[in-house]
Design a protein around this motif. Structure first.
Motif, PDB file in Angstrom:
ATOM      1  N   GLY A  53     -47.381 -72.468  32.115  1.00  0.00           N
ATOM      2  CA  GLY A  53     -46.744 -73.416  33.208  1.00  0.00           C
ATOM      3  C   GLY A  53     -45.364 -73.807  33.123  1.00  0.00           C
ATOM      4  N   TYR A  54     -44.958 -74.707  33.959  1.00  0.00           N
ATOM      5  CA  TYR A  54     -43.619 -75.223  34.077  1.00  0.00           C
ATOM      6  C   TYR A  54     -43.036 -75.361  32.733  1.00  0.00           C
ATOM      7  CZ  TYR A  54     -39.436 -77.371  35.790  1.00  0.00           C
ATOM      8  OH  TYR A  54     -37.976 -77.944  36.269  1.00  0.00           O
ATOM      9  N   PHE A  55     -41.930 -74.729  32.473  1.00  0.00           N
ATOM     10  CA  PHE A  55     -41.285 -74.972  30.923  1.00  0.00           C
ATOM     11  C   PHE A  55     -41.058 -76.234  30.510  1.00  0.00           C
ATOM     12  CE2 PHE A  55     -37.908 -75.179  27.998  1.00  0.00           C
ATOM     13  CZ  PHE A  55     -38.314 -74.649  26.989  1.00  0.00           C
ATOM     14  N   THR A  56     -40.465 -77.132  30.972  1.00  0.00           N
ATOM     15  CA  THR A  56     -40.252 -78.451  30.829  1.00  0.00           C
ATOM     16  C   THR A  56     -41.317 -79.206  30.736  1.00  0.00           C
ATOM     17  OG1 THR A  56     -38.318 -77.957  32.516  1.00  0.00           O
ATOM     18  CG2 THR A  56     -38.453 -80.336  31.545  1.00  0.00           C
ATOM     19  N   VAL A  57     -42.401 -79.086  31.115  1.00  0.00           N
ATOM     20  CA  VAL A  57     -43.657 -79.990  31.004  1.00  0.00           C
ATOM     21  C   VAL A  57     -43.839 -79.688  29.467  1.00  0.00           C
ATOM     22  CG1 VAL A  57     -46.020 -80.248  31.543  1.00  0.00           C
ATOM     23  CG2 VAL A  57     -44.309 -80.047  33.417  1.00  0.00           C
ATOM     24  N   PRO A  60     -53.997 -71.037  28.522  1.00  0.00           N
ATOM     25  CA  PRO A  60     -53.532 -70.189  29.602  1.00  0.00           C
ATOM     26  C   PRO A  60     -54.359 -70.504  30.778  1.00  0.00           C
ATOM     27  CG  PRO A  60     -54.088 -68.861  27.383  1.00  0.00           C
ATOM     28  CD  PRO A  60     -54.418 -70.318  27.385  1.00  0.00           C
ATOM     29  N   THR A  61     -53.405 -70.423  31.833  1.00  0.00           N
ATOM     30  CA  THR A  61     -54.147 -70.982  33.046  1.00  0.00           C
ATOM     31  C   THR A  61     -55.301 -70.130  33.462  1.00  0.00           C
ATOM     32  OG1 THR A  61     -51.834 -71.490  34.030  1.00  0.00           O
ATOM     33  CG2 THR A  61     -53.573 -71.136  35.815  1.00  0.00           C
ATOM     34  N   ALA A  62     -55.272 -68.634  33.254  1.00  0.00           N
ATOM     35  CA  ALA A  62     -56.335 -68.125  33.712  1.00  0.00           C
ATOM     36  C   ALA A  62     -57.511 -67.941  32.438  1.00  0.00           C
ATOM     37  CB  ALA A  62     -55.861 -66.520  33.718  1.00  0.00           C
ATOM     38  N   GLY A  63     -57.194 -68.670  31.481  1.00  0.00           N
ATOM     39  CA  GLY A  63     -58.325 -68.957  30.415  1.00  0.00           C
ATOM     40  C   GLY A  63     -58.093 -67.905  29.230  1.00  0.00           C
ATOM     41  N   PRO A  64     -59.008 -67.988  28.148  1.00  0.00           N
ATOM     42  CA  PRO A  64     -60.143 -68.607  27.971  1.00  0.00           C
ATOM     43  C   PRO A  64     -59.745 -70.241  27.899  1.00  0.00           C
ATOM     44  CG  PRO A  64     -59.750 -67.461  25.991  1.00  0.00           C
ATOM     45  CD  PRO A  64     -58.763 -67.186  27.010  1.00  0.00           C
ATOM     46  N   TYR A  65     -60.694 -71.208  27.919  1.00  0.00           N
ATOM     47  CA  TYR A  65     -60.718 -72.642  27.695  1.00  0.00           C
ATOM     48  C   TYR A  65     -61.492 -73.080  26.769  1.00  0.00           C
ATOM     49  CZ  TYR A  65     -58.105 -73.154  32.478  1.00  0.00           C
ATOM     50  OH  TYR A  65     -57.146 -73.070  33.346  1.00  0.00           O
ATOM     51  N   PRO A  66     -60.883 -73.868  25.962  1.00  0.00           N
ATOM     52  CA  PRO A  66     -61.228 -74.475  25.008  1.00  0.00           C
ATOM     53  C   PRO A  66     -62.556 -75.543  25.051  1.00  0.00           C
ATOM     54  CG  PRO A  66     -59.146 -75.574  25.058  1.00  0.00           C
ATOM     55  CD  PRO A  66     -59.377 -74.722  26.155  1.00  0.00           C
ATOM     56  N   ASP A  67     -63.177 -76.084  23.872  1.00  0.00           N
ATOM     57  CA  ASP A  67     -64.040 -77.080  24.157  1.00  0.00           C
ATOM     58  C   ASP A  67     -63.200 -78.202  24.391  1.00  0.00           C
ATOM     59  OD1 ASP A  67     -65.688 -79.269  24.077  1.00  0.00           O
ATOM     60  OD2 ASP A  67     -66.451 -78.581  22.032  1.00  0.00           O
ATOM     61  N   ASP A  78     -50.513 -67.004  37.827  1.00  0.00           N
ATOM     62  CA  ASP A  78     -51.973 -66.933  37.424  1.00  0.00           C
ATOM     63  C   ASP A  78     -52.621 -68.289  38.195  1.00  0.00           C
ATOM     64  OD1 ASP A  78     -51.692 -64.937  36.216  1.00  0.00           O
ATOM     65  OD2 ASP A  78     -52.066 -66.025  34.053  1.00  0.00           O
ATOM     66  N   VAL A  79     -54.110 -67.929  38.424  1.00  0.00           N
ATOM     67  CA  VAL A  79     -54.865 -69.174  38.839  1.00  0.00           C
ATOM     68  C   VAL A  79     -55.980 -69.358  37.983  1.00  0.00           C
ATOM     69  CG1 VAL A  79     -54.054 -68.877  41.406  1.00  0.00           C
ATOM     70  CG2 VAL A  79     -56.193 -67.936  40.160  1.00  0.00           C
ATOM     71  N   CYS A  80     -56.670 -70.621  38.288  1.00  0.00           N
ATOM     72  CA  CYS A  80     -58.023 -70.890  37.663  1.00  0.00           C
ATOM     73  C   CYS A  80     -59.022 -71.536  38.514  1.00  0.00           C
ATOM     74  CB  CYS A  80     -57.578 -72.028  36.582  1.00  0.00           C
ATOM     75  SG  CYS A  80     -57.057 -73.469  36.926  1.00  0.00           S
ATOM     76  N   ASP A  81     -60.144 -71.726  38.186  1.00  0.00           N
ATOM     77  CA  ASP A  81     -61.176 -72.072  38.687  1.00  0.00           C
ATOM     78  C   ASP A  81     -61.206 -73.603  38.800  1.00  0.00           C
ATOM     79  OD1 ASP A  81     -63.677 -73.228  39.846  1.00  0.00           O
ATOM     80  OD2 ASP A  81     -64.478 -71.420  39.270  1.00  0.00           O
ATOM     81  N   ILE A  82     -60.484 -74.444  39.534  1.00  0.00           N
ATOM     82  CA  ILE A  82     -60.133 -76.009  39.281  1.00  0.00           C
ATOM     83  C   ILE A  82     -61.634 -76.640  39.284  1.00  0.00           C
ATOM     84  CG2 ILE A  82     -59.403 -77.935  40.490  1.00  0.00           C
ATOM     85  CD1 ILE A  82     -56.810 -76.357  41.200  1.00  0.00           C
ATOM     86  N   ARG A  83     -62.428 -76.572  40.046  1.00  0.00           N
ATOM     87  CA  ARG A  83     -63.723 -76.922  40.140  1.00  0.00           C
ATOM     88  C   ARG A  83     -64.326 -76.839  38.739  1.00  0.00           C
ATOM     89  NH1 ARG A  83     -66.354 -78.428  44.745  1.00  0.00           N
ATOM     90  NH2 ARG A  83     -65.091 -77.129  45.898  1.00  0.00           N
ATOM     91  N   ALA A  84     -64.617 -75.489  38.162  1.00  0.00           N
ATOM     92  CA  ALA A  84     -65.201 -75.454  36.870  1.00  0.00           C
ATOM     93  C   ALA A  84     -64.904 -76.012  35.883  1.00  0.00           C
ATOM     94  CB  ALA A  84     -65.526 -73.821  36.886  1.00  0.00           C
TER      95      ALA A  84
END
Length: 235
Positions: free
Chosen positions: A99-103, A122-129, A147-153
């Protein structure tokens, strides 16, 4: 009545039309400071904390995002306000690796120095516990890779672990997606880019239906003064 996006944007935050009244509210008060000699400060007692032009912009953005909004001097000011208002020493925050580098820089610098641990995802995953994570910050579409992610999930998994979820909605804008309806607790964004689109104003905002988070961030903004100027808010 259900309006199209174009009509919603034009009318967002504006009062209902009345015969004989101006089409747009105004004028723009650069720095109202109205002290009643009897009752003290009125509704616009101090420009940094209460401002009619800024409230008009917040009403418009809140209407589009689907939750009460706070506007800031920049998108980075909005994001750092959320991070510093919510996170405490010993907390863990998950931020986009792409994402945005400054963040990322702020998280791995200032937040680390305050005792906050950062997990890069990473925005597209995989996501950790997300167990033990206080805040999950998403940016979808991510900047600059889109890149996008499933916000709801992701929001559902984060909430199950007890974490708050914030989504940087800068690229999509509320016309492209409304993260609050997808399960996010907070939306943050830079209004400098796609929302205004003319590179003529520096602006940021946060929107949330979480009253506790809203109160914390509003207090932070009042005490740090990270508000946009009246003319930026009007434009």
């Amino acid at each position: 009545m259900s309006y199209s996006d174009g009509t919603r944007v034009v009318h967002a935050g504006l009062p209902e039309a009345q015969v004989g009244e101006p089409f747009l509210p105004g004028p723009v008060f650069a720095a109202p400071y109205h002290l009643d000699p009897v009752d003290g400060p009125g509704v616009n007692g101090y420009a940094r904390t209460e401002h009619p032009t800024r409230r008009g912009l917040e009403s418009a953005i809140g209407e589009l995002e689907g939750g009460p909004a706070l506007v800031f001097a920049s998108g980075q000011a909005a994001i750092t306000a959320l991070l510093l208002a919510v996170l405490r020493t010993g907390d863990t925050v998950a931020v986009p690796a792409d994402g945005y580098f400054t963040v990322r820089s702020f998280a791995e610098g200032t937040l680390r120095d305050l005792g906050v641990k950062t997990v890069l995802v990473p925005t597209a995953g995989p996501y950790p516990d997300f167990t033990g994570v206080r805040l999950v910050l998403l940016e979808s579409p991510a900047n600059p890779g889109l890149d996008v992610c499933d916000i709801r999930a992701v929001a559902a998994a984060a909430h199950e672990a007890g974490a708050l979820v914030a989504v940087d909605n800068t690229t999509a804008t509320p016309l492209g997606q409304t993260p609050l309806t997808l399960g996010a607790d907070v939306v943050v964004a830079s209004g400098t880019k796609a929302l205004t689109g003319h590179s003529d104003v520096l602006l940021g905002y946060l929107a949330t239906n979480d009253e506790a988070v809203f109160a914390k961030v509003e207090t932070w903004r009042k005490q740090t003064g990270a508000v946009p100027g009246a003319f930026d808010a009007w434009r």
